[in-house]
Design a protein around this motif. Sequence first.
Motif, PDB file in Angstrom:
ATOM      1  N   ARG A 118       7.337  -4.992  11.241  1.00 40.83           N
ATOM      2  CA  ARG A 118       7.649  -5.752  12.449  1.00 40.83           C
ATOM      3  C   ARG A 118       7.801  -4.843  13.664  1.00 40.83           C
ATOM      4  O   ARG A 118       7.386  -5.176  14.769  1.00 40.83           O
ATOM      5  N   ARG A 119       8.433  -3.686  13.473  1.00 42.52           N
ATOM      6  CA  ARG A 119       8.702  -2.795  14.595  1.00 42.52           C
ATOM      7  C   ARG A 119       7.436  -2.037  14.999  1.00 42.52           C
ATOM      8  O   ARG A 119       6.663  -1.600  14.157  1.00 42.52           O
ATOM      9  N   TRP A 120       7.253  -1.872  16.298  1.00 44.19           N
ATOM     10  CA  TRP A 120       6.124  -1.101  16.811  1.00 44.19           C
ATOM     11  C   TRP A 120       6.533  -0.470  18.137  1.00 44.19           C
ATOM     12  O   TRP A 120       7.460  -0.923  18.808  1.00 44.19           O
ATOM     13  N   ASN A 121       5.856   0.605  18.501  1.00 45.43           N
ATOM     14  CA  ASN A 121       6.176   1.350  19.713  1.00 45.43           C
ATOM     15  C   ASN A 121       5.649   0.602  20.931  1.00 45.43           C
ATOM     16  O   ASN A 121       4.440   0.491  21.122  1.00 45.43           O
ATOM     17  N   ARG A 122       6.551   0.107  21.755  1.00 47.34           N
ATOM     18  CA  ARG A 122       6.164  -0.713  22.899  1.00 47.34           C
ATOM     19  C   ARG A 122       5.817   0.094  24.145  1.00 47.34           C
ATOM     20  O   ARG A 122       5.400  -0.480  25.159  1.00 47.34           O
ATOM     21  N   ARG A 123       5.979   1.401  24.107  1.00 44.04           N
ATOM     22  CA  ARG A 123       5.756   2.202  25.303  1.00 44.04           C
ATOM     23  C   ARG A 123       4.324   2.060  25.817  1.00 44.04           C
ATOM     24  O   ARG A 123       4.092   1.935  27.021  1.00 44.04           O
ATOM     25  N   SER A 151     -15.240   8.483  14.736  1.00 44.48           N
ATOM     26  CA  SER A 151     -14.642   7.194  15.078  1.00 44.48           C
ATOM     27  C   SER A 151     -14.038   7.226  16.466  1.00 44.48           C
ATOM     28  O   SER A 151     -13.910   8.279  17.092  1.00 44.48           O
ATOM     29  N   ILE A 152     -13.657   6.062  16.944  1.00 43.31           N
ATOM     30  CA  ILE A 152     -12.798   5.928  18.116  1.00 43.31           C
ATOM     31  C   ILE A 152     -11.533   5.230  17.653  1.00 43.31           C
ATOM     32  O   ILE A 152     -11.536   4.514  16.645  1.00 43.31           O
ATOM     33  N   ASN A 153     -10.429   5.449  18.364  1.00 47.08           N
ATOM     34  CA  ASN A 153      -9.185   4.881  17.864  1.00 47.08           C
ATOM     35  C   ASN A 153      -9.115   3.375  18.100  1.00 47.08           C
ATOM     36  O   ASN A 153      -9.897   2.800  18.858  1.00 47.08           O
ATOM     37  N   ALA A 154      -8.152   2.748  17.442  1.00 49.62           N
ATOM     38  CA  ALA A 154      -8.062   1.291  17.452  1.00 49.62           C
ATOM     39  C   ALA A 154      -7.779   0.742  18.845  1.00 49.62           C
ATOM     40  O   ALA A 154      -8.235  -0.349  19.187  1.00 49.62           O
ATOM     41  N   GLY A 155      -7.013   1.483  19.663  1.00 48.35           N
ATOM     42  CA  GLY A 155      -6.734   1.005  21.005  1.00 48.35           C
ATOM     43  C   GLY A 155      -7.994   0.900  21.842  1.00 48.35           C
ATOM     44  O   GLY A 155      -8.225  -0.102  22.526  1.00 48.35           O
ATOM     45  N   VAL A 156      -8.836   1.921  21.784  1.00 44.79           N
ATOM     46  CA  VAL A 156     -10.099   1.897  22.524  1.00 44.79           C
ATOM     47  C   VAL A 156     -11.024   0.827  21.957  1.00 44.79           C
ATOM     48  O   VAL A 156     -11.652   0.055  22.693  1.00 44.79           O
ATOM     49  N   ALA A 157     -11.129   0.779  20.625  1.00 43.85           N
ATOM     50  CA  ALA A 157     -12.012  -0.204  19.991  1.00 43.85           C
ATOM     51  C   ALA A 157     -11.621  -1.631  20.370  1.00 43.85           C
ATOM     52  O   ALA A 157     -12.485  -2.488  20.577  1.00 43.85           O
ATOM     53  N   ALA A 194       2.404  -0.390  25.685  1.00 48.70           N
ATOM     54  CA  ALA A 194       2.107  -1.720  26.228  1.00 48.70           C
ATOM     55  C   ALA A 194       2.380  -1.799  27.726  1.00 48.70           C
ATOM     56  O   ALA A 194       1.915  -2.745  28.382  1.00 48.70           O
ATOM     57  N   MET A 195       3.136  -0.848  28.271  1.00 47.28           N
ATOM     58  CA  MET A 195       3.427  -0.810  29.709  1.00 47.28           C
ATOM     59  C   MET A 195       3.990  -2.145  30.195  1.00 47.28           C
ATOM     60  O   MET A 195       3.583  -2.682  31.221  1.00 47.28           O
ATOM     61  N   VAL A 196       4.906  -2.702  29.417  1.00 42.75           N
ATOM     62  CA  VAL A 196       5.664  -3.918  29.751  1.00 42.75           C
ATOM     63  C   VAL A 196       4.812  -5.184  29.666  1.00 42.75           C
ATOM     64  O   VAL A 196       5.305  -6.280  29.901  1.00 42.75           O
ATOM     65  N   THR A 197       3.527  -5.071  29.310  1.00 42.41           N
ATOM     66  CA  THR A 197       2.690  -6.275  29.242  1.00 42.41           C
ATOM     67  C   THR A 197       3.086  -7.186  28.100  1.00 42.41           C
ATOM     68  O   THR A 197       2.704  -8.363  28.090  1.00 42.41           O
ATOM     69  N   ASP A 198       3.862  -6.695  27.117  1.00 38.27           N
ATOM     70  CA  ASP A 198       4.310  -7.566  26.031  1.00 38.27           C
ATOM     71  C   ASP A 198       5.237  -8.664  26.538  1.00 38.27           C
ATOM     72  O   ASP A 198       5.459  -9.657  25.833  1.00 38.27           O
ATOM     73  N   ARG A 199       5.779  -8.519  27.740  1.00 36.29           N
ATOM     74  CA  ARG A 199       6.606  -9.585  28.318  1.00 36.29           C
ATOM     75  C   ARG A 199       5.766 -10.801  28.719  1.00 36.29           C
ATOM     76  O   ARG A 199       6.306 -11.891  28.902  1.00 36.29           O
ATOM     77  N   TYR A 200       4.474 -10.598  28.878  1.00 31.92           N
ATOM     78  CA  TYR A 200       3.594 -11.674  29.333  1.00 31.92           C
ATOM     79  C   TYR A 200       2.596 -12.098  28.255  1.00 31.92           C
ATOM     80  O   TYR A 200       1.792 -13.000  28.495  1.00 31.92           O
ATOM     81  N   GLN A 201       2.633 -11.446  27.103  1.00 34.14           N
ATOM     82  CA  GLN A 201       1.666 -11.700  26.046  1.00 34.14           C
ATOM     83  C   GLN A 201       2.383 -12.223  24.802  1.00 34.14           C
ATOM     84  O   GLN A 201       3.366 -11.644  24.370  1.00 34.14           O
ATOM     85  N   PHE A 216       0.742   3.999  16.780  1.00 34.95           N
ATOM     86  CA  PHE A 216       0.998   4.099  18.214  1.00 34.95           C
ATOM     87  C   PHE A 216      -0.049   3.361  19.036  1.00 34.95           C
ATOM     88  O   PHE A 216       0.128   3.181  20.241  1.00 34.95           O
ATOM     89  N   ASN A 217      -1.154   2.948  18.434  1.00 31.31           N
ATOM     90  CA  ASN A 217      -2.192   2.228  19.161  1.00 31.31           C
ATOM     91  C   ASN A 217      -1.805   0.782  19.466  1.00 31.31           C
ATOM     92  O   ASN A 217      -2.458   0.134  20.274  1.00 31.31           O
ATOM     93  N   ILE A 218      -0.779   0.275  18.817  1.00 29.43           N
ATOM     94  CA  ILE A 218      -0.445  -1.140  18.967  1.00 29.43           C
ATOM     95  C   ILE A 218      -0.110  -1.479  20.418  1.00 29.43           C
ATOM     96  O   ILE A 218      -0.513  -2.520  20.940  1.00 29.43           O
ATOM     97  N   GLY A 219       0.617  -0.601  21.100  1.00 32.90           N
ATOM     98  CA  GLY A 219       0.940  -0.850  22.498  1.00 32.90           C
ATOM     99  C   GLY A 219      -0.305  -0.989  23.344  1.00 32.90           C
ATOM    100  O   GLY A 219      -0.392  -1.863  24.215  1.00 32.90           O
ATOM    101  N   THR A 220      -1.310  -0.160  23.097  1.00 34.61           N
ATOM    102  CA  THR A 220      -2.570  -0.251  23.840  1.00 34.61           C
ATOM    103  C   THR A 220      -3.289  -1.544  23.518  1.00 34.61           C
ATOM    104  O   THR A 220      -3.876  -2.176  24.409  1.00 34.61           O
ATOM    105  N   VAL A 221      -3.265  -1.966  22.258  1.00 35.45           N
ATOM    106  CA  VAL A 221      -3.902  -3.221  21.875  1.00 35.45           C
ATOM    107  C   VAL A 221      -3.249  -4.390  22.614  1.00 35.45           C
ATOM    108  O   VAL A 221      -3.939  -5.288  23.133  1.00 35.45           O
ATOM    109  N   VAL A 222      -1.925  -4.390  22.695  1.00 39.95           N
ATOM    110  CA  VAL A 222      -1.213  -5.460  23.403  1.00 39.95           C
ATOM    111  C   VAL A 222      -1.564  -5.429  24.888  1.00 39.95           C
ATOM    112  O   VAL A 222      -1.801  -6.477  25.509  1.00 39.95           O
ATOM    113  N   ARG A 223      -1.612  -4.248  25.474  1.00 35.87           N
ATOM    114  CA  ARG A 223      -1.964  -4.138  26.890  1.00 35.87           C
ATOM    115  C   ARG A 223      -3.384  -4.654  27.140  1.00 35.87           C
ATOM    116  O   ARG A 223      -3.633  -5.368  28.121  1.00 35.87           O
TER     117      ARG A 223
END
Length: 236
Positions: free
Chosen positions: A122-127, A212-218, A129-136, A99-106
């Motif tokens: 291939r599939r990941w939870n885009r929620r 640790s800290i999660n991957a999105g924060v890191a 990302a807050m729509v930023t995957d449209r620009y990344q 679930f951290n993938i969306g934060t990484v994209v954002r």
Amino acid sequence: MTADESSTPVGPVRSTGPAEPVSQAGPDAPAEPELEVGVGPWPGEWPRDHHYDPELLAQGDRRNVVDRYRYWRREAIVADLDLRRHGFHVAIENWQHDFNIGTVVRNANAFLAAEVHIVGLRRWNRRGAMVTDRYQHVRHHPTIEEFAAWAAAAGLPIIGIDNLPGSRAMETVTLPRECVLIFGQEGPGLSDAARAACSALFSIAQYGSTRSINAGVASGIAMHSWVRAHAGPPPG
């Protein structure tokens, strides 16, 4: 990065006393106005620049974009970002639908990474990302081996970010200007194959009790470290 110990659900919190009222205002008190995001329809004569979207000019622009991109077409925004993208890429392993993938994209969008690379599923939870995957730009690699081959062909060293034994403190080094920062699956961290593909491993200093800290924060911390070393101020 390994799992955050606070992620275990503890269930609802029950109170033994009377509930505290949410507001002291009476029933006839006026409701607080809702804040509107973005801008309404363009006032006056429309601009003729090709960047602008007629539908947004007519209806308003409620997207989460900076002011300089208000009313712009999505394709025009991406094209403008492509002129300024930074020299670092970001990669994250995805073996368990992290679930951290969306934060990484954002974060990658916020710090203007060249690309995000998702290694594994291939599939990941885009929620998140807050729509930023449209620009990344997001690229998929089925295996670490294929990702490593791509990085080698592009001449980009793979830099692992994880609190592994032997990792160097990221605070004591300057990240390369051209590189790929890779983050592991939430829980086990970087896989053995990913570690073997890395030319360097860096850890983020922590001072509290958690392991640790999660991957999105890191990812946000690491990207900001790159920006502090190599990027100028953002455009006004």
